[in-house]
Write a protein that holds these residues in place. Structure first.
Motif, PDB file in Angstrom:
ATOM      1  N   THR A 106       0.839  -1.192   0.000  1.00  0.00           N
ATOM      2  CA  THR A 106       0.000   0.000   0.000  1.00  0.00           C
ATOM      3  C   THR A 106       0.873   1.240   0.000  1.00  0.00           C
ATOM      4  O   THR A 106       1.766   1.401   0.848  1.00  0.00           O
ATOM      5  N   SER A 107       0.633   2.121  -0.945  1.00  0.00           N
ATOM      6  CA  SER A 107       1.455   3.333  -1.072  1.00  0.00           C
ATOM      7  C   SER A 107       1.266   4.298   0.089  1.00  0.00           C
ATOM      8  O   SER A 107       2.049   5.245   0.245  1.00  0.00           O
ATOM      9  N   ASP A 108       0.255   4.072   0.926  1.00  0.00           N
ATOM     10  CA  ASP A 108       0.033   4.964   2.064  1.00  0.00           C
ATOM     11  C   ASP A 108       1.194   4.955   3.052  1.00  0.00           C
ATOM     12  O   ASP A 108       1.345   5.892   3.847  1.00  0.00           O
ATOM     13  N   VAL A 109       2.023   3.909   3.033  1.00  0.00           N
ATOM     14  CA  VAL A 109       3.119   3.833   4.005  1.00  0.00           C
ATOM     15  C   VAL A 109       4.122   4.962   3.797  1.00  0.00           C
ATOM     16  O   VAL A 109       4.911   5.275   4.705  1.00  0.00           O
ATOM     17  N   ILE A 110       4.101   5.594   2.627  1.00  0.00           N
ATOM     18  CA  ILE A 110       4.979   6.742   2.373  1.00  0.00           C
ATOM     19  C   ILE A 110       4.801   7.795   3.451  1.00  0.00           C
ATOM     20  O   ILE A 110       5.770   8.468   3.854  1.00  0.00           O
ATOM     21  N   TYR A 111       3.583   7.925   3.962  1.00  0.00           N
ATOM     22  CA  TYR A 111       3.249   9.023   4.873  1.00  0.00           C
ATOM     23  C   TYR A 111       3.506   8.692   6.344  1.00  0.00           C
ATOM     24  O   TYR A 111       3.152   9.478   7.212  1.00  0.00           O
ATOM     25  N   GLY A 112       4.135   7.561   6.614  1.00  0.00           N
ATOM     26  CA  GLY A 112       4.392   7.192   8.002  1.00  0.00           C
ATOM     27  C   GLY A 112       5.820   7.364   8.449  1.00  0.00           C
ATOM     28  O   GLY A 112       6.113   7.298   9.644  1.00  0.00           O
ATOM     29  N   LEU A 113       6.732   7.577   7.497  1.00  0.00           N
ATOM     30  CA  LEU A 113       8.162   7.669   7.813  1.00  0.00           C
ATOM     31  C   LEU A 113       8.588   9.127   7.824  1.00  0.00           C
ATOM     32  O   LEU A 113       8.614   9.795   6.784  1.00  0.00           O
ATOM     33  N   TRP A 114       8.938   9.619   9.002  1.00  0.00           N
ATOM     34  CA  TRP A 114       9.294  11.030   9.176  1.00  0.00           C
ATOM     35  C   TRP A 114      10.798  11.188   9.067  1.00  0.00           C
ATOM     36  O   TRP A 114      11.556  10.657   9.875  1.00  0.00           O
ATOM     37  N   ILE A 140      11.843  19.368   6.360  1.00  0.00           N
ATOM     38  CA  ILE A 140      10.644  20.144   6.055  1.00  0.00           C
ATOM     39  C   ILE A 140       9.947  19.623   4.803  1.00  0.00           C
ATOM     40  O   ILE A 140       8.723  19.592   4.722  1.00  0.00           O
ATOM     41  N   GLY A 141      10.721  19.192   3.816  1.00  0.00           N
ATOM     42  CA  GLY A 141      10.130  18.734   2.574  1.00  0.00           C
ATOM     43  C   GLY A 141       9.384  17.427   2.677  1.00  0.00           C
ATOM     44  O   GLY A 141       8.608  17.072   1.783  1.00  0.00           O
ATOM     45  N   GLY A 142       9.593  16.682   3.753  1.00  0.00           N
ATOM     46  CA  GLY A 142       8.975  15.371   3.903  1.00  0.00           C
ATOM     47  C   GLY A 142       7.599  15.429   4.525  1.00  0.00           C
ATOM     48  O   GLY A 142       7.003  16.492   4.701  1.00  0.00           O
ATOM     49  N   THR A 143       7.074  14.259   4.864  1.00  0.00           N
ATOM     50  CA  THR A 143       5.765  14.176   5.494  1.00  0.00           C
ATOM     51  C   THR A 143       5.831  14.741   6.904  1.00  0.00           C
ATOM     52  O   THR A 143       6.894  14.776   7.539  1.00  0.00           O
ATOM     53  N   GLY A 144       4.684  15.169   7.421  1.00  0.00           N
ATOM     54  CA  GLY A 144       4.638  15.723   8.762  1.00  0.00           C
ATOM     55  C   GLY A 144       4.657  14.630   9.813  1.00  0.00           C
ATOM     56  O   GLY A 144       4.301  13.480   9.556  1.00  0.00           O
ATOM     57  N   ILE A 145       5.070  14.993  11.019  1.00  0.00           N
ATOM     58  CA  ILE A 145       5.072  14.070  12.141  1.00  0.00           C
ATOM     59  C   ILE A 145       3.739  14.188  12.868  1.00  0.00           C
ATOM     60  O   ILE A 145       3.276  15.288  13.163  1.00  0.00           O
ATOM     61  N   MET A 146       3.106  13.058  13.164  1.00  0.00           N
ATOM     62  CA  MET A 146       1.815  13.081  13.843  1.00  0.00           C
ATOM     63  C   MET A 146       2.015  13.219  15.352  1.00  0.00           C
ATOM     64  O   MET A 146       3.023  12.753  15.893  1.00  0.00           O
ATOM     65  N   PRO A 147       1.063  13.831  16.055  1.00  0.00           N
ATOM     66  CA  PRO A 147       1.216  14.015  17.504  1.00  0.00           C
ATOM     67  C   PRO A 147       0.823  12.788  18.308  1.00  0.00           C
ATOM     68  O   PRO A 147       0.506  12.898  19.495  1.00  0.00           O
ATOM     69  N   SER A 148       0.823  11.619  17.699  1.00  0.00           N
ATOM     70  CA  SER A 148       0.512  10.379  18.410  1.00  0.00           C
ATOM     71  C   SER A 148       1.241   9.236  17.731  1.00  0.00           C
ATOM     72  O   SER A 148       1.584   9.313  16.538  1.00  0.00           O
ATOM     73  N   ALA A 149       1.478   8.175  18.477  1.00  0.00           N
ATOM     74  CA  ALA A 149       2.174   7.013  17.931  1.00  0.00           C
ATOM     75  C   ALA A 149       1.269   6.229  16.995  1.00  0.00           C
ATOM     76  O   ALA A 149       0.043   6.274  17.100  1.00  0.00           O
ATOM     77  N   PHE A 150       1.881   5.503  16.077  1.00  0.00           N
ATOM     78  CA  PHE A 150       1.132   4.571  15.250  1.00  0.00           C
ATOM     79  C   PHE A 150       0.799   3.347  16.099  1.00  0.00           C
ATOM     80  O   PHE A 150       1.649   2.827  16.817  1.00  0.00           O
ATOM     81  N   GLU A 151      -0.425   2.881  15.996  1.00  0.00           N
ATOM     82  CA  GLU A 151      -0.877   1.686  16.698  1.00  0.00           C
ATOM     83  C   GLU A 151      -1.348   0.665  15.678  1.00  0.00           C
ATOM     84  O   GLU A 151      -1.872   1.030  14.613  1.00  0.00           O
ATOM     85  N   GLY A 152      -1.182  -0.611  16.002  1.00  0.00           N
ATOM     86  CA  GLY A 152      -1.585  -1.650  15.073  1.00  0.00           C
ATOM     87  C   GLY A 152      -3.053  -1.587  14.700  1.00  0.00           C
ATOM     88  O   GLY A 152      -3.438  -1.918  13.572  1.00  0.00           O
TER      89      GLY A 152
END
Length: 374
Positions: A172-180, A184-196
């Motif tokens: 799934t191409s969505d994983v692009i948005y999980g690696l910070w 600045i040019g990259g995806t933003g960091i979320m204010p919470s951890a990823f959970e399964g």
């Protein structure tokens, strides 16, 4: 050696509690808000009200987009906290069989581990203008190439995690948005951890922010520009270039972004990727004076207060002019997005039916016009 990390399992025997990482991120992340698609002005203009025009950080049109980490507030206690979480993740995975975690648990593990390593290494090197310039001396290697992680006996670099594990085994191409990347040019960091249990929806949320920002899709001199991240991910997710890319972007595009995608150039070019550190200072390493900060304390006070619950002694110095400019921009953006709530009485011809009330949220007219929404 990476085949041991293929997400082959559907087991739910174990799950990892990432709440300690959420506790950290909820205080360390400065939430900038969704992009208003307004490019940053030329360098210097944002500093006129901050008492200085000196900048060693980013000068790109994207420098006021994307959530940031407040590295300027970190002290040794905070760095230790991040380091313990980073090591604890590896130790946890090393104690059990990798296949005893579900595919989504495995994905959340890799995303959180990658982000924790990036944050920890930048924190140790801060202030640093670009994460890519951080050198791991004992390996004589740059940050993303050094072997900084060991899982089940396999030594891994950040690029190994990104390309040889996450991109390679999750289709799934969505994983692009999980690696910070800390840039600045990259995806933003979320204010919470990823959970399964929530990682898929979290990735979609972060993807929507990125695609609809100037960092993701831009139009410069009438021509469409895309992020370098999509070019890097092309061999993994967009083999039928550019049709696969346009299909992916269209899933997330709002009205304004969709008009840009409709240009559909045969060979979309990447925009200039901003390598500056994604902290509140936009990679600036020169601090403004104490007098400068005192004059603008009202605009920047919130930055320090957000971390005070964890550490009241972590401040390394005053806020830079870039941090104050970012705070002003974020607050102005938030103010424009505030809407109104209207309460309406709902009537019916049935005399026995109870009277009801309906809540409807109406967007601010100015905001809707700016975004091109009907």
């Amino acid at each position: 050696p990476f085949s041991v990390f293929a997400p082959y399992s559907t087991s739910t025997r174990y799950r990892i509690d990432h709440q300690p990482w959420t506790d950290f991120l909820s205080r360390a992340v400065y939430t900038v808000g969704r992009s208003d698609r307004k490019p940053a002005r030329r360098p210097g203009e944002s500093y006129r009200n901050a008492g200085t025009r000196l900048s060693t950080g980013s000068s790109s049109r994207y420098r006021f987009e994307g959530n940031r980490i407040m590295f300027h507030t970190f002290n040794d206690e905070v760095e230790t906290y991040v380091g313990l979480y980073r090591q604890g993740l590896q130790d946890t995975m090393n104690r059990v069989d990798y296949g005893d975690f579900s595919r989504d648990e495995q994905l959340a593990f890799w995303l959180n581990l990658y982000n924790a390593v990036v944050i920890h290494e930048i924190a140790k090197a801060h202030p640093v203008s670009r994460p890519s310039r951080i050198r791991i001396r004992d390996q004589n290697a740059r940050l993303f190439d050094a072997k900084l992680v060991e899982v089940h006996g396999v030594k891994l670099s950040l690029n190994d995690i990104r390309y040889n594990i996450v991109y390679r085994y999750w289709r799934t191409s969505d994983v692009i948005y999980g690696l910070w990347s800390g840039e600045i040019g990259g995806t933003g960091i979320m204010p919470s951890a990823f959970e399964g249990t929530t990682v898929r929806s979290q990735l979609r949320l972060n993807g929507r922010e990125f695609v609809n920002s100037l960092r993701g899709v831009d139009r410069i001199r009438g021509k469409m520009r895309i992020s370098q991240l999509y070019v890097d991910a092309r061999p993994y997710y967009f083999q039928n270039w550019p049709d696969d890319l346009y299909a992916h972007l269209s899933r997330y595009a709002d009205w304004t972004t969709a008009q840009i995608i409709a240009l559909r150039p045969e060979n979309p070019k990447p925009s200039r990727y901003d390598l500056s550190t994604a902290d509140v200072e936009s990679g600036e390493t020169v601090r403004s004076s104490a007098n400068d900060n005192a004059a603008a304390v009202a605009a920047g006070a919130d930055l320090g207060e957000r971390w005070s619950k964890l550490s009241d002694t972590g401040m390394r110095g005053g806020l830079s002019g870039e941090a104050l400019a970012l705070a002003r921009r974020s607050e102005a953006r938030l103010e424009r997005r505030r809407g109104s709530v209207v309460i309406l009485d709902v009537k019916t011809d049935d005399p026995d039916a109870p009277q009801a009330q309906t809540l409807s949220v109406e967007p601010d007219e100015k905001t809707a016009d700016e975004e091109g929404q009907p």
